[in-house]
Design a protein around this motif. Structure first.
Motif, PDB file in Angstrom:
ATOM      1  N   ARG A  92       0.870  -1.254  -0.201  1.00  0.00           N
ATOM      2  CA  ARG A  92       0.155   0.172  -0.228  1.00  0.00           C
ATOM      3  C   ARG A  92       1.017   1.163  -0.130  1.00  0.00           C
ATOM      4  O   ARG A  92       1.870   1.820   0.889  1.00  0.00           O
ATOM      5  CB  ARG A  92      -1.091   0.481   1.957  1.00  0.00           C
ATOM      6  N   TYR A  93       0.730   2.376  -0.883  1.00  0.00           N
ATOM      7  CA  TYR A  93       1.266   3.445  -0.813  1.00  0.00           C
ATOM      8  C   TYR A  93       0.090   4.281   0.021  1.00  0.00           C
ATOM      9  O   TYR A  93      -0.687   4.463   0.198  1.00  0.00           O
ATOM     10  CB  TYR A  93       1.924   3.958  -2.000  1.00  0.00           C
ATOM     11  N   ARG A  94       1.177   5.321   0.899  1.00  0.00           N
ATOM     12  CA  ARG A  94       0.133   5.977   1.929  1.00  0.00           C
ATOM     13  C   ARG A  94       0.027   7.123   1.389  1.00  0.00           C
ATOM     14  O   ARG A  94       1.908   7.070   1.431  1.00  0.00           O
ATOM     15  CB  ARG A  94       0.563   5.262   2.708  1.00  0.00           C
ATOM     16  N   SER A 133      -5.020   5.875   0.182  1.00  0.00           N
ATOM     17  CA  SER A 133      -4.094   5.170  -0.295  1.00  0.00           C
ATOM     18  C   SER A 133      -4.382   4.501  -1.178  1.00  0.00           C
ATOM     19  O   SER A 133      -5.068   4.183  -1.340  1.00  0.00           O
ATOM     20  CB  SER A 133      -3.724   4.083   1.033  1.00  0.00           C
ATOM     21  N   VAL A 134      -2.773   3.789  -2.175  1.00  0.00           N
ATOM     22  CA  VAL A 134      -3.297   2.827  -3.271  1.00  0.00           C
ATOM     23  C   VAL A 134      -2.685   1.379  -3.160  1.00  0.00           C
ATOM     24  O   VAL A 134      -1.978   1.654  -2.690  1.00  0.00           O
ATOM     25  CB  VAL A 134      -1.951   3.507  -4.876  1.00  0.00           C
ATOM     26  N   HIS A 135      -3.278   0.054  -2.839  1.00  0.00           N
ATOM     27  CA  HIS A 135      -2.883  -1.081  -2.460  1.00  0.00           C
ATOM     28  C   HIS A 135      -2.933  -1.384  -3.760  1.00  0.00           C
ATOM     29  O   HIS A 135      -2.912  -1.368  -4.980  1.00  0.00           O
ATOM     30  CB  HIS A 135      -4.282  -1.513  -2.673  1.00  0.00           C
ATOM     31  N   ALA A 136      -1.060  -1.484  -4.228  1.00  0.00           N
ATOM     32  CA  ALA A 136      -0.314  -1.447  -5.811  1.00  0.00           C
ATOM     33  C   ALA A 136      -0.607  -3.062  -5.221  1.00  0.00           C
ATOM     34  O   ALA A 136      -0.561  -3.207  -7.103  1.00  0.00           O
ATOM     35  CB  ALA A 136       0.727  -0.706  -5.666  1.00  0.00           C
ATOM     36  N   LEU A 137      -0.416  -3.696  -4.663  1.00  0.00           N
ATOM     37  CA  LEU A 137       0.291  -5.151  -4.705  1.00  0.00           C
ATOM     38  C   LEU A 137      -1.000  -5.736  -3.614  1.00  0.00           C
ATOM     39  O   LEU A 137      -0.802  -5.516  -2.389  1.00  0.00           O
ATOM     40  CB  LEU A 137       1.389  -5.900  -4.847  1.00  0.00           C
ATOM     41  N   GLY A 140       0.925  -2.171 -11.068  1.00  0.00           N
ATOM     42  CA  GLY A 140       2.284  -2.932  -9.738  1.00  0.00           C
ATOM     43  C   GLY A 140       3.612  -3.418 -10.875  1.00  0.00           C
ATOM     44  O   GLY A 140       4.501  -3.917  -9.470  1.00  0.00           O
ATOM     45  N   LYS A 141       3.515  -3.415 -11.878  1.00  0.00           N
ATOM     46  CA  LYS A 141       4.970  -4.670 -12.493  1.00  0.00           C
ATOM     47  C   LYS A 141       5.670  -3.137 -11.690  1.00  0.00           C
ATOM     48  O   LYS A 141       6.967  -4.125 -10.875  1.00  0.00           O
ATOM     49  CB  LYS A 141       5.188  -3.778 -13.746  1.00  0.00           C
ATOM     50  N   SER A 142       6.859  -2.405 -11.658  1.00  0.00           N
ATOM     51  CA  SER A 142       7.327  -1.084 -11.024  1.00  0.00           C
ATOM     52  C   SER A 142       7.659  -1.606  -9.740  1.00  0.00           C
ATOM     53  O   SER A 142       8.456  -2.150  -8.747  1.00  0.00           O
ATOM     54  CB  SER A 142       7.377  -0.056 -11.620  1.00  0.00           C
ATOM     55  N   THR A 143       6.134  -1.720  -9.160  1.00  0.00           N
ATOM     56  CA  THR A 143       6.505  -1.570  -7.576  1.00  0.00           C
ATOM     57  C   THR A 143       7.151  -2.967  -7.132  1.00  0.00           C
ATOM     58  O   THR A 143       8.131  -2.884  -6.380  1.00  0.00           O
ATOM     59  CB  THR A 143       5.019  -1.496  -6.900  1.00  0.00           C
ATOM     60  N   LEU A 144       6.694  -3.851  -7.985  1.00  0.00           N
ATOM     61  CA  LEU A 144       7.640  -5.308  -6.968  1.00  0.00           C
ATOM     62  C   LEU A 144       9.223  -5.417  -7.680  1.00  0.00           C
ATOM     63  O   LEU A 144       9.029  -5.749  -7.160  1.00  0.00           O
ATOM     64  CB  LEU A 144       6.654  -6.577  -8.704  1.00  0.00           C
TER      65      LEU A 144
END
Ligand code: ADP
Ligand code: ADP
Length: 229
Positions: A12-14, A20-24, A46-50
């Motif tokens: 989660r990006y807060r 907040s964004v639940h990216a993964l 969410g690829k970059s986040t991973l």
């Protein structure tokens, strides 16, 4: 044994201003030593986040990551290539490749300089070592970024849309060059791309993600013979 094990990872990006964004959500993936894995999916899935969670640029909010790299700090076992090569314009090509060494406080080691030169020759940049980034084409600059990521000979290479900013012909050529490196060194590669065809051409496995809700929705064993480089 997997070299990277991603076990039910959540992110989660807060933000104070926005929701907040639940990216993964609940992402699990085991990557074997020497495997070439592509991650595809629409923008924002969410690829970059991973990738950033794997290399430690972002912290995950839940779940567990395990690495079997032999290195004390698993991040030292990784090289990262971004969509933009992020070269320093005032440094020569050779000095850009030597940058990680310089940042690590290792100056003047002949062996490092020789390794950088060998890598640049392998990537067909032998004649450009003393030039500056702006004198090189986009594809050549991206090859400098790849050389820099390979400088400390990491067993794991993480690539985030490395050819995304390049024209189609340069892309195809660089894909084949990447395969050559992979076949020669048997690195573990995690490769993020928008291009399904690129993923299928290059990978052992294609991991498909979906933006709603930031999950892995499918994992495809490719099993195609690769083009011989
Ligand atoms: P890509 O889809 O190629 O990853 P994006 O334009 O989605 O490119 O994102 C570029 C960078 O900006 C990413 O590294 C990402 O982490 C960051 N980013 C994306 N969305 C946001 C956001 N809402 N707030 C802050 N940073 C973001
Ligand atoms: P992709 O790489 O697949 O395009 P990202 O990992 O960049 O996806 O982004 C996944 C989601 O997380 C998107 O909704 C994006 O806007 C959001 N995001 C990415 N980075 C940030 C950030 N630093 N802050 C807030 N939201 C972000």
């Amino acid at each position: 044994q997997p070299i990277i094990e991603i076990d039910r990872v959540d992110k989660r990006y807060r933000s104070r201003k926005a929701e907040s964004v639940h990216a993964l959500r609940d992402v699990s993936l085991s990557i074997e030593d020497g495997e070439f894995v592509s991650i595809v999916g629409p923008s924002g899935c969410g690829k970059s986040t991973l990738l950033k969670i794997i290399n430690g640029l972002e912290r995950h909010s839940g779940g567990v990551l395990r690495f079997r790299t032999g290195a004390e700090d698993p991040r030292q076992a990784m090289g990262m290539v971004f969509q933009q090569p992020l070269l320093l314009p005032w440094r020569t090509i050779l000095d850009n490749v030597l940058l990680p060494r310089d940042l690590g406080g290792r100056r003047g080691r002949d062996a490092d300089v020789e390794r950088a030169k060998t890598l640049l020759r392998t990537l067909r940049l032998g004649d450009f070592m003393d030039r500056h980034p702006k004198e090189l084409s986009g594809g050549m600059q991206q090859r400098v970024g790849i050389a820099r990521a390979l400088m400390h000979d990491p067993p794991i290479l993480l690539m985030d849309e490395p050819f995304g900013a390049l024209d189609a012909m340069t892309r195809d050529q660089m894909s084949l060059e990447l395969l050559q490196i992979w076949e020669r060194d048997r690195k573990t590669v995690v490769f993020v791309t928008h291009s399904i065809s690129e993923a299928v051409l290059l990978s052992d496995r294609v991991v498909v993600m979906s933006s709603r809700p930031g999950r892995i929705v499918s994992v495809v064993e490719v099993g195609l013979p690769r083009p011989r480089s």
